[in-house]
Design a protein around this motif. Sequence first.
Motif, PDB file in Angstrom:
ATOM      1  N   CYS A  14      36.915  43.328  59.825  1.00  0.00           N
ATOM      2  CA  CYS A  14      35.734  43.462  58.957  1.00  0.00           C
ATOM      3  C   CYS A  14      34.886  42.197  58.910  1.00  0.00           C
ATOM      4  O   CYS A  14      33.783  42.208  58.359  1.00  0.00           O
ATOM      5  CB  CYS A  14      36.145  43.898  57.553  1.00  0.00           C
ATOM      6  SG  CYS A  14      37.007  42.641  56.580  1.00  0.00           S
ATOM      7  N   ALA A  16      35.573  39.348  57.326  1.00  0.00           N
ATOM      8  CA  ALA A  16      35.696  38.580  56.088  1.00  0.00           C
ATOM      9  C   ALA A  16      36.381  37.231  56.297  1.00  0.00           C
ATOM     10  O   ALA A  16      36.106  36.283  55.571  1.00  0.00           O
ATOM     11  CB  ALA A  16      36.463  39.385  55.042  1.00  0.00           C
ATOM     12  N   ALA A  59      36.037  37.616  49.649  1.00  0.00           N
ATOM     13  CA  ALA A  59      37.126  38.016  50.559  1.00  0.00           C
ATOM     14  C   ALA A  59      38.450  37.480  50.029  1.00  0.00           C
ATOM     15  O   ALA A  59      38.507  36.397  49.444  1.00  0.00           O
ATOM     16  CB  ALA A  59      36.876  37.487  51.966  1.00  0.00           C
ATOM     17  N   CYS A  76      43.901  39.758  56.113  1.00  0.00           N
ATOM     18  CA  CYS A  76      42.752  40.183  55.325  1.00  0.00           C
ATOM     19  C   CYS A  76      43.149  41.327  54.411  1.00  0.00           C
ATOM     20  O   CYS A  76      43.725  42.319  54.872  1.00  0.00           O
ATOM     21  CB  CYS A  76      41.619  40.615  56.264  1.00  0.00           C
ATOM     22  SG  CYS A  76      40.176  41.249  55.375  1.00  0.00           S
ATOM     23  N   ASP A  77      42.845  41.184  53.148  1.00  0.00           N
ATOM     24  CA  ASP A  77      43.168  42.227  52.179  1.00  0.00           C
ATOM     25  C   ASP A  77      42.307  43.474  52.383  1.00  0.00           C
ATOM     26  O   ASP A  77      42.695  44.565  51.985  1.00  0.00           O
ATOM     27  CB  ASP A  77      42.977  41.690  50.761  1.00  0.00           C
ATOM     28  CG  ASP A  77      43.470  42.645  49.698  1.00  0.00           C
ATOM     29  OD1 ASP A  77      44.570  43.212  49.867  1.00  0.00           O
ATOM     30  OD2 ASP A  77      42.746  42.833  48.691  1.00  0.00           O
ATOM     31  N   ASN A  78      41.167  43.338  53.026  1.00  0.00           N
ATOM     32  CA  ASN A  78      40.275  44.478  53.218  1.00  0.00           C
ATOM     33  C   ASN A  78      40.667  45.318  54.440  1.00  0.00           C
ATOM     34  O   ASN A  78      40.947  46.497  54.316  1.00  0.00           O
ATOM     35  CB  ASN A  78      38.823  44.004  53.340  1.00  0.00           C
ATOM     36  CG  ASN A  78      37.856  45.168  53.404  1.00  0.00           C
ATOM     37  OD1 ASN A  78      37.900  46.074  52.582  1.00  0.00           O
ATOM     38  ND2 ASN A  78      36.993  45.145  54.394  1.00  0.00           N
ATOM     39  N   CYS A  79      40.731  44.691  55.618  1.00  0.00           N
ATOM     40  CA  CYS A  79      40.997  45.465  56.850  1.00  0.00           C
ATOM     41  C   CYS A  79      42.446  45.369  57.317  1.00  0.00           C
ATOM     42  O   CYS A  79      42.863  46.130  58.186  1.00  0.00           O
ATOM     43  CB  CYS A  79      40.049  45.059  57.971  1.00  0.00           C
ATOM     44  SG  CYS A  79      40.271  43.366  58.576  1.00  0.00           S
TER      45      CYS A  79
END
Length: 142
Positions: A14, A16, A59, A76-79
């Motif tokens: 992503c 971030a 992020a 990464c906590d998002n992707c």
Amino acid sequence: MAAENTPIRSSCHCGAITVSAPRLPEYINICQCTICRRYGAAWGYYHPDEVKIETKPGAITKQYIWGDRDLSFNFCDNCGCVCYWWPLRPPPGEGGEYQMGLNTNNMDPEVLKYVDRRIEYSVLKSRVRSKDTAHADDPATY
């Protein structure tokens, strides 16, 4: 062919988290320890002073720490991409090389195509400090 001193950059999917280093890694290690083989990581090694880690505002970098608690695997906590591992304590023994690992699978493969790859199996028999902290799949002899 990229020069050895070619700066490199990696990022999670992503974007971030970005990680950069001033040169290509000496080699890429496809580690076969109980965690790295599950991550599918391909590590390039650097001294932490060589590496710049940046995160976009908001992020979040999550960590996974296990076993001897020597390393923090950061993602990464998002992707969910595993970006690097970070040493939490100096390496054991005199003159141990202080290093961190960057997941080269997050880098442009074209830049890395001439960097040697190694599949490190010796780590399979490497013991952690305490059998009590070993992973259930750890094949080391204690």
